[in-house]
Every structure is written in C-alpha cells, then in structure tokens.
Design a protein around this motif. Structure first.
Motif, mmCIF file in Angstrom:
data_model
loop_
_atom_site.group_PDB
_atom_site.id
_atom_site.type_symbol
_atom_site.label_atom_id
_atom_site.label_comp_id
_atom_site.label_asym_id
_atom_site.label_seq_id
_atom_site.Cartn_x
_atom_site.Cartn_y
_atom_site.Cartn_z
ATOM 1 N N VAL A 79 16.170 46.966 -36.270
ATOM 2 C CA VAL A 79 17.549 47.083 -35.804
ATOM 3 C C VAL A 79 18.369 45.892 -36.295
ATOM 4 N N LYS A 80 19.588 46.173 -36.790
ATOM 5 C CA LYS A 80 20.531 45.105 -37.166
ATOM 6 C C LYS A 80 21.546 45.010 -36.033
ATOM 7 N N ASP A 84 21.232 55.409 -36.191
ATOM 8 C CA ASP A 84 21.559 55.490 -34.757
ATOM 9 C C ASP A 84 22.096 54.144 -34.263
ATOM 10 N N ARG A 85 23.110 54.233 -33.421
ATOM 11 C CA ARG A 85 23.601 53.013 -32.764
ATOM 12 C C ARG A 85 22.890 52.930 -31.423
ATOM 13 N N VAL A 86 22.113 51.876 -31.226
ATOM 14 C CA VAL A 86 21.264 51.799 -30.035
ATOM 15 C C VAL A 86 21.650 50.618 -29.161
ATOM 16 N N ILE A 87 21.257 50.730 -27.915
ATOM 17 C CA ILE A 87 21.512 49.693 -26.934
ATOM 18 C C ILE A 87 20.153 49.252 -26.400
ATOM 19 N N GLU A 143 18.967 37.549 -43.770
ATOM 20 C CA GLU A 143 19.494 38.494 -42.785
ATOM 21 C C GLU A 143 18.539 38.507 -41.591
ATOM 22 N N THR A 144 19.089 38.597 -40.395
ATOM 23 C CA THR A 144 18.239 38.625 -39.210
ATOM 24 C C THR A 144 18.190 40.033 -38.631
ATOM 25 N N TYR A 145 16.993 40.462 -38.301
ATOM 26 C CA TYR A 145 16.790 41.785 -37.714
ATOM 27 C C TYR A 145 16.023 41.632 -36.407
ATOM 28 N N VAL A 146 16.097 42.656 -35.576
ATOM 29 C CA VAL A 146 15.233 42.713 -34.397
ATOM 30 C C VAL A 146 14.298 43.896 -34.611
ATOM 31 N N ILE A 147 13.000 43.635 -34.499
ATOM 32 C CA ILE A 147 12.029 44.718 -34.600
ATOM 33 C C ILE A 147 11.497 44.967 -33.201
ATOM 34 N N GLN A 192 23.657 45.598 -28.763
ATOM 35 C CA GLN A 192 23.701 46.849 -29.510
ATOM 36 C C GLN A 192 23.402 46.575 -30.974
ATOM 37 N N GLY A 193 22.964 47.613 -31.665
ATOM 38 C CA GLY A 193 22.689 47.463 -33.085
ATOM 39 C C GLY A 193 22.528 48.811 -33.744
#
Lengths: 99, 99, 99, 99, 99, 99, 99
Positions: free
Chosen positions: B15-16, B66-69, B83-87, B40-41
């Motif tokens: 997720v970005k 998808d835009r997720v929360i 770039e930073t991502y959340v996995i 959100q991302g």
C-alpha cells in the motif's frame, strides 16, 4: 572463503542482507554507527516446507536467489565462517523485489 | 523513477499511503513535525492469497488500485528506491473507500 | 457533505457513534473535556462475512441501521471527510439495542 | 422507566448485577465507597449461541431469569437508560445459583 | 566419564553446544567473562516425534550427529554428570550446517 | 445454614478448600495473618462437561466428594451465603488425593 | 509415613525431585541457602492421558519410576503429608535419563 552452508529446516529461508548503504541518495557519506540495517536480502537457501498435520508438506513460494524484503526485526541472526545471515520463516518475508 | 516493484507473498498487500494533509480543513497550514500519518492508501500490489492447510489458497478480496483504510500501526513500512510503502496482511485492512 | 463511504472487509462493521451526551440525566451540562465517548452507535455498513477455512463465508448477524452497543475500546477509529467512524469486527459488538 | 433492551450477539448474555450489600452479615452498615461489586446477577437476555466453523450454532446453556455467579472482572459494563448491565460470554459465567 | 544419557520426549532434541571460541578471528584472546555462547551444536539424541491429534506421530527431520544452528535463547539448559546440554524442540532448530 | 448451591457450567467444578492448618507439623500455632491458603479441597459440584465443536460433550473425570489438589492461584473465588468456594475448570485440577 | 497418594488428571505426572546436591563436584559443601533446586526427579504417578476432541485419549509416554529431566520452573509444587512434589504436564518433561 566459506565452504560451509546452512540447510534450513521446515519453512525457513536463509537470507544474506544486502550491503548497508554508505551514502544517502544525496551523496552524503553515512558514518558507520548510524547506518541502519537494510531490510532487503538475497535468499541463499530454502527449507523443504512446513510439515502439516495431515502428513503432507506445504510447498515453499521462495526460491534461491530471490531478492526479498522483510521487517527489520524478522528472523534470527546467525554467524557462520564470519558471515552473518538471517534465518526466518517464509511467512516473515513480506515480498519479493522485482526489477 | 522507480523501476523496481514488490510482489507480496501470501495474503499481503503493498500500500502507498495517501499524501499527508498539509492544511487543516479550516485552511491552517500544518507544520511538518506535527503532521500525522494518513490512515488511507492505494493498493499497489496484491499477494496470491494465504495457503490453507487443505492445500488450497484463500482468494484475496482486494484489487490493485483500491483505496483502503487501515489502522495507523498496521503493517510494516519498507523503503524501495526512496519510496515508502506499507506492507500488511489483507486482514489488517479495515475497508475500501468508495466515492 | 460526505459522498465517500467505507465498505468494510471480512466480518467488520462501520459504526457511527451516537452523539455524546451534553447533559447529565439530572440536567447538568457536561463540559467538553469530561464528556466520555458513548458506547453506542449506528451500523453504517456491514462487511461480507468472514471467509472460513472450508471455503464458505460466515454470515453476518448485523444489518445497516442497527443500533449497537460495544466496549469503549473496541475497534479502530478512522476519519473520512471529517467524520469519525469506528470499524470493528462483528465479534466485538456486544449487542443490539431494541426499543 | 426503561423501554429499551439489549439483544446480545453470539454466545453473550446480558446480566443485571444483584444489589450491592449495604450491611455486613453482622449488621454493620457498609459505607458507599467501600462496597464491593457483587459477583452475582440475573440473566436478562441470552444470545443465539456461537456460530461454529461447520455452519451450525452452539446451543446456550443459560436461560433468562437464571441467577448466575461470575468473576468480578468478567464482561463489559454498559449503561442503557441509566441502568448498568454486564454483558459477558456464557463461557465467563462460572455457574448458576440454585436455591 | 558420563555413562548416563538423556532420551528426549516428543519432538525434542538434545544438543551439545560447540566449544566457545577463545580467540577472535583476528587472533585476540577473548577473556572468559565476555565469551558469548555459541549458537551451534551437535545433536546427541533425537525424540520419537510429536504425537498428532489423529493418532500418528510426526516424523523428525534431524539425526544424531547433525551440526545444528539455533537461536541463542532456544531451549532449556540441563546438566547431567557435569556436562551441560540444551534440550529444544526440533522446531526451534533453525538449520543444519553442512560442509 | 446454606440452602443455596452453585451448579457449575461447562467443564467447571465447585471446590471447598480444606481448612487452613492452624498448627505446623511440629505443633507450632500459626497466627492468622501468615496462614497460607491450602491447595486442597473437596469437589462440591461438577459441571456437565465442555461442549465440543462437533456437538458432543467431553465427559468429566471428577466426581462430587473427590479430594483434589490444585495450584494456589487456580480458579475464581466466589462467596455464597458467607461460604467461600473456588470454581475452576477441571483442567486446572492437578490431581485427586487418595488415601 | 505417607499413606496418601496423588492420582494426576489428564496428561499430568507427579514427580519427586531428586535430593539437592549438598556438595559441588569438587567436594565443596554448598550452604543451604544457595542450593539450587535440581531439575531431575522420579515419576511417582502417571495420568490417564489427555482427552482429545475426537473422543479418544492420547497415550502417555512416561512410566512410573522413570527418571526425568525438566525445566527449573516447570509444573506446580504441591505438598502432601509434608512431602513436596511437582505436578507437570508430560509435555513439560524434557526427557528421560537413562544409565
């Protein structure tokens, strides 16, 4: 040169961390004591898979040579012939880096 | 520009995070050090699904784009090409934002 | 006015807390800083149900519009269009309030 | 007078605590601030039972009107119409008091 | 000389740690109080395997004589005839060292 | 005299602790404030057994009147008619004392 | 002399610790207050085995008279007729000592 290798058990993989960055993206040299451990590495060995209750073995998704990304505190560090590796369960690997 | 991408394992998604708000809804500019990370991302990549004990794979609900929360402390932050991502596991995604 | 909505995943529900009481039952006005968050709310959206190991999905008990009661620390607070919601697993909902 | 009621979900029960003792067995009046919460109550409502993985529902053992005994810290306290109830899983009820 | 031995239960193995290094790779002698416990050892005995719920026993992967690598805090240290061993579950063994 | 009794739910048992020793084995009288709670008691009531996922009930091993031994912190203390009991799961009972 | 005995429930065993060493291997007498509890003992009684969800019972591996080795903090200490025993689950026993 190392002539020994680690054969992981169960669903574990042996990972060699990528070299720590010695420069920031802007070219500033990072002193040794503030380098942070990179969270990427190369899979050096792959276990046979986790034995399941029903007698079968769960196949592994990773392969030797995969470049993987993982949490900073994932797995256990071990040293063999003065080389340091991280051994972790495949379930601790977040993803594979592709280029 | 990034030419590398992360292919998540199991039931994980990459997720970005959406950009941090730089103004309050009232128009006040928020200084950098008090910005809070948005929860959100956009889903950038979706894993193949979690392997089950019976040999099948649990299908994923999320799709790329998808835009997720998600909870502020969900998942693991990783950096690739600056770039930073959340996995995170799909089970850590609270919902999909629809407009 | 909000035109976005949250579609929860798995067995989660999106709940809008009831307004905080601004008066005690005896008519005393409660100052803002001592108001406690109410533990009731209205279900705004219901997830599809939790996927089970056998491939089926566990049906949800709650419906949109249900007035529910839950523990003060249940779920995760999220903000969308300056509205705050609590997203929680149906298993964290204690009961439905009926009149 | 309360015209609202709580319909518990899953294997939960709604319990109204018995009145706190205001006298010791020796007749000494207990001041308000040292009264301890009684660990008994009356079951006001019983949930439908816990849904099981195989699609069935586990039947409840308790019935409305049962006088039950439970640990002092069991369940969650909720307030409805200025009445306080404890909602707990049936598995947190220790036993039924019979006379 | 020891004439007693430990027969481990279930999926446990008895491991004898390799000798602690008394010199660094650079030849510096390490004083006793700063030696760290090595994380490798030789498997001295292997349990029969973990009994499963279905009545069968999960076969062991390790064999006597295997050189294994494990986390520094894995298992339980026991002393028999003034010899110290580590007894751990096979699942706590990270891998087998091969040369 | 008590005319109420507790009917335990699930796999629980109601236990009445044996009287605290008031003398050491050497005859020394133990003052009240240093008496330790005995870890033995008599089973006063036995629950119906734990309901299993498959719809059956797991039979109980204990019977009323059994003298049992248990950990000092096992179970929950409850008071009924000024009598104190310990209600614990049968799985918290360590064994039966036989003479 | 003890005429009472403990019959353990489920998969538990009753163990009598071996006597504490009163001398070091070098012959030095150890004062009472620094003696450490030995981690070996003799199995005095063996439970019937753990009841399984499918209605059968998991057979025990240990027998009365076995000399066992266990972690220093395994099990629960109980006192019967001024004798102290450790009652532990068979799964807490690390191994059997054979000579």
């Amino acid at each position: 040169m190392s002539t020994m290798s680690i054969k992981p058990l169960s669903n574990r993989v042996v990972v060699k961390r990528l070299e720590e960055k010695t420069q920031t993206s802007g070219g500033i040299i990072i002193p040794d004591n503030v380098k942070e451990k990179p969270d990427q590495g190369i899979v050096e060995a792959v276990g046979p898979g986790k034995p399941l209750e029903n007698g079968s073995v769960q196949a592994m998704s990773l392969n030797e040579g995969d470049r993987v990304i993982f949490g900073k505190y994932a797995g256990t560090e071990v040293t063999l012939d003065d080389e340091t590796y991280v051994i972790m369960a495949e379930t601790d690997v977040l993803g594979v880096v592709q280029s």
